[in-house]
Design an enzyme around this catalytic site. Sequence first.
Site, PDB file in Angstrom:
ATOM      1  N   ARG A 169       9.729   5.170  15.738  1.00 62.71           N
ATOM      2  CA  ARG A 169       9.857   6.136  14.650  1.00 62.71           C
ATOM      3  C   ARG A 169       8.487   6.048  13.766  1.00 62.71           C
ATOM      4  O   ARG A 169       7.596   5.366  14.101  1.00 62.71           O
ATOM      5  CB  ARG A 169      11.084   5.441  13.762  1.00 62.71           C
ATOM      6  N   ASN A 195       0.886  -1.201  -0.014  1.00 64.21           N
ATOM      7  CA  ASN A 195       0.101   0.039   0.256  1.00 64.21           C
ATOM      8  C   ASN A 195       1.034   1.343  -0.102  1.00 64.21           C
ATOM      9  O   ASN A 195       2.141   1.252   0.603  1.00 64.21           O
ATOM     10  CB  ASN A 195      -0.864  -0.094   1.170  1.00 64.21           C
ATOM     11  N   GLY A 249       6.060   5.980  10.752  1.00 63.24           N
ATOM     12  CA  GLY A 249       5.986   5.298   9.183  1.00 63.24           C
ATOM     13  C   GLY A 249       6.054   3.616   9.650  1.00 63.24           C
ATOM     14  O   GLY A 249       6.508   3.425  10.658  1.00 63.24           O
ATOM     15  N   GLY A 277       3.671  -7.903  26.212  1.00 60.92           N
ATOM     16  CA  GLY A 277       4.358  -9.312  25.703  1.00 60.92           C
ATOM     17  C   GLY A 277       3.562 -10.113  24.879  1.00 60.92           C
ATOM     18  O   GLY A 277       2.652  -9.777  24.171  1.00 60.92           O
ATOM     19  N   ASP A 334       0.719   4.535   1.912  1.00 60.96           N
ATOM     20  CA  ASP A 334       0.198   5.194   3.307  1.00 60.96           C
ATOM     21  C   ASP A 334       0.203   6.608   3.249  1.00 60.96           C
ATOM     22  O   ASP A 334       0.956   7.225   3.212  1.00 60.96           O
ATOM     23  CB  ASP A 334       0.876   4.408   4.409  1.00 60.96           C
ATOM     24  N   ASP A 344       3.992  -5.588  12.160  1.00 59.16           N
ATOM     25  CA  ASP A 344       4.445  -5.890  11.089  1.00 59.16           C
ATOM     26  C   ASP A 344       5.898  -6.416  11.130  1.00 59.16           C
ATOM     27  O   ASP A 344       6.425  -7.322  10.444  1.00 59.16           O
ATOM     28  CB  ASP A 344       4.346  -5.097   9.870  1.00 59.16           C
ATOM     29  N   GLY A 404       1.943  -6.679   3.947  1.00 55.54           N
ATOM     30  CA  GLY A 404       2.924  -7.430   3.370  1.00 55.54           C
ATOM     31  C   GLY A 404       4.310  -6.772   3.165  1.00 55.54           C
ATOM     32  O   GLY A 404       5.418  -7.419   3.599  1.00 55.54           O
TER      33      GLY A 404
HETATM   34  O1  RIB Z   1       0.169  -2.636   9.620  1.00 55.99           O
HETATM   35  C1  RIB Z   1       0.083  -1.364   9.244  1.00 55.99           C
HETATM   36  C2  RIB Z   1      -0.185  -1.375   7.552  1.00 55.99           C
HETATM   37  O2  RIB Z   1      -1.729  -1.754   7.624  1.00 55.99           O
HETATM   38  C3  RIB Z   1      -0.178  -0.121   6.943  1.00 55.99           C
HETATM   39  O3  RIB Z   1       0.978   0.283   6.402  1.00 55.99           O
HETATM   40  C4  RIB Z   1      -1.443   0.064   6.195  1.00 55.99           C
HETATM   41  O4  RIB Z   1      -0.973   0.164   4.750  1.00 55.99           O
HETATM   42  C5  RIB Z   1      -2.142  -1.141   6.415  1.00 55.99           C
HETATM   43  O5  RIB Z   1      -1.918  -2.336   5.249  1.00 55.99           O
END
Ligand code: RIB
Length: 283
Positions: free
Chosen positions: A274, A12, A276, A215, A14, A241, A42
């Site tokens: 940070r 994506n 982003g 945790g 963002d 992620d 992803g």
């Molecule tokens: O987990 C965060 C992500 O969720 C963002 O980068 C956004 O694009 C959504 O996919």
Amino acid sequence: MTGRVVVLGSLNVDEVWQVARLPRPGETVLALASHRYAGGKGGNQAVAAARAGARVRMVAAVGADEVGAAYRRRLEAWGIEAALTVVGVDAAGGGGVRTGRAVITVDSAGENAIVVDPGANGCLDESALDTLADLGPGDVLLCQLEIPLGIVAAAVRQAAARGARVVVNCAPFAVLPAEVVAAADPLVCNETEAAAFADLGLLPGSWLVTFGAAGCSWDGEQYVAPLVPAAEVVDTTGAGDAFCGALAAALARGATRAEAVAAAQAAGAEAVRRRGAQPDPEL
Ligand code: RIB
């Protein structure tokens, strides 16, 4: 030998709006700043895995647009093999399908609210699964749920049949076929998602439940998270992620569960400090 991490998932753009507090329904707030960042669960996980030292392939779809091309260059700059389907027009033969987009608001405590327009991510089809043909024992397939669930299920089936390890991050939450849940090693979800799966009687083969700052638990074994003082949390977007990408990278190099969780937690703790969803987020 260290295996590969193959990430099947979303990419994506963002659009991030930094606000003092998230707007309530019907309310307008002014942003303190706005940015265009690289995102998608992803892509974020692929970059996190590459950053953790893994050999990574990203299987995804983008639109035939400038940001789709920019994302490909970005993945390649990270040393990631970009197995990308470029989606030209929508299934009805109408206008072009754009690379996925997300609108994200992030408040002063680092909390976020996200809306995703899947765009090309929603067009990923079975042809993408050809890129999984060389998966084998030692490799890790890492999936999330921002692409069609049928593709996730087919990929999990294929990877498991080839002896690869399958890690599924059930975000955003969706009800998965029982065979996918059973094949995941582990299924990574938060407390709310875990409760929803339990209510449905769906039991993962292996279950890693995250509790944010408190945790996580992997098949009942508890792991304390490193403390991040509230004052140092600037943006929680993509922390999950980073956790999943680093976890998959560690598992692909044969780490123990404790080592893999420690690497994942360290990556998550770094990510919230940070802005982003990726370390170098500008797209
Ligand atoms: O987990 C965060 C992500 O969720 C963002 O980068 C956004 O694009 C959504 O996919």
